[in-house]
Design a protein around this motif. Structure first.
Motif: not given
Length: 251
Positions: A104-108, A122-123, A200-202
């Motif tokens: 897992p990794n949160t992405l920009a 986006d995120i 995280c709605p966005n």
């Protein structure tokens, strides 16, 4: 006369190339670690950098770059040659990433100077979540040119079937089915993608989650990516940050 005509065309196209080069501007990304732990920042294109708490990495990206991303890696151990391994976000066991990270990794994510000279960015938590993140233009602009973030306590509230050391997996990685991976044409949200979207709605929560998750700014805008921005769940004490609860469990 033919020689003069050819010369005129050459001058015209040279002028046009110069004009276009001035119009299509790249972007500077300021990547900052506000987490109370070390983050090994990664970028494709860009490579990688160790960021201790409070440190910043400035990345210059060329105009026209697309399918690009920035993310953070956690619990890494690299040797003097830059080879090693990270618990989350690992990119082939190297410090200097040349490919994408392992979930897992949160992405920009971003693409510069696309249609109508707009940046699209986006995120995404389609690859799961490992670090709270803010992604923002350094100046706001028209329409959807404003800061976005994903800072909820997703690790602490992660559903049982998605839990993994150091993060919260995406359902495609776990189940590998068309329903979760959107591999057979149009698809919609699932109960597991809604878990991410509600917090995280966005952010992108599944591959076709475009309407509420894609943002634009005029080409030439600069950006910042902040790991653990102010108010993020990782600002909590370590023992509370990793406390695991069932989804919907009462305090």
């Amino acid at each position: 006369m033919a020689h003069l005509k050819t010369s005129s065309y050459a001058l015209y196209f040279s002028f046009l190339l110069i004009l276009l080069s001035h119009e299509a501007k790249g972007a500077t990304f300021e990547i900052r670690n506000n987490c109370p732990y070390t983050v090994w920042a990664a970028a494709s294109p860009g490579g990688g950098r160790r960021l201790d708490r409070g440190q910043t990495w400035v990345l210059n990206v060329a105009a026209g770059t697309k399918m690009a991303r920035i993310w953070g890696r956690t619990n890494c151990n690299f040797d003097g040659s830059g080879r090693g391994h990270c618990q989350t976000g690992d990119c082939g066991g190297v410090l200097q990433c040349t490919g994408w990270g392992q979930p897992p990794n949160t992405l920009a994510e971003y693409a510069l100077n696309q249609f109508n000279n707009l940046d699209f960015w986006d995120i995404s938590v389609i690859d799961g979540f490992n670090i709270p993140m803010e992604f923002a233009p350094t100046r706001t602009g028209p329409g959807k040119c404003h800061p976005i973030s994903c800072t909820a306590n997703i690790i602490g509230e992660c559903p049982n079937q998605l839990r993994t050391p150091g993060g919260c997996n995406n359902p495609c990685t776990v189940f590998k089915t068309p329903q979760y991976c959107c591999t057979n044409g149009p698809c919609g949200p699932t109960d597991l993608s809604r878990f991410f979207k509600q917090r995280c709605p966005n952010a992108y929560s599944y591959p076709q989650d475009d309407p509420t998750s894609t943002f634009t700014c005029p080409g030439g805008t600069n950006y910042r990516v902040v790991f653990c921005p102010l108010g993020a769940a990782q600002d909590l004490p370590i023992e509370e940050m990793y406390e695991i609860k069932e989804v919907g469990q009462e305090e």
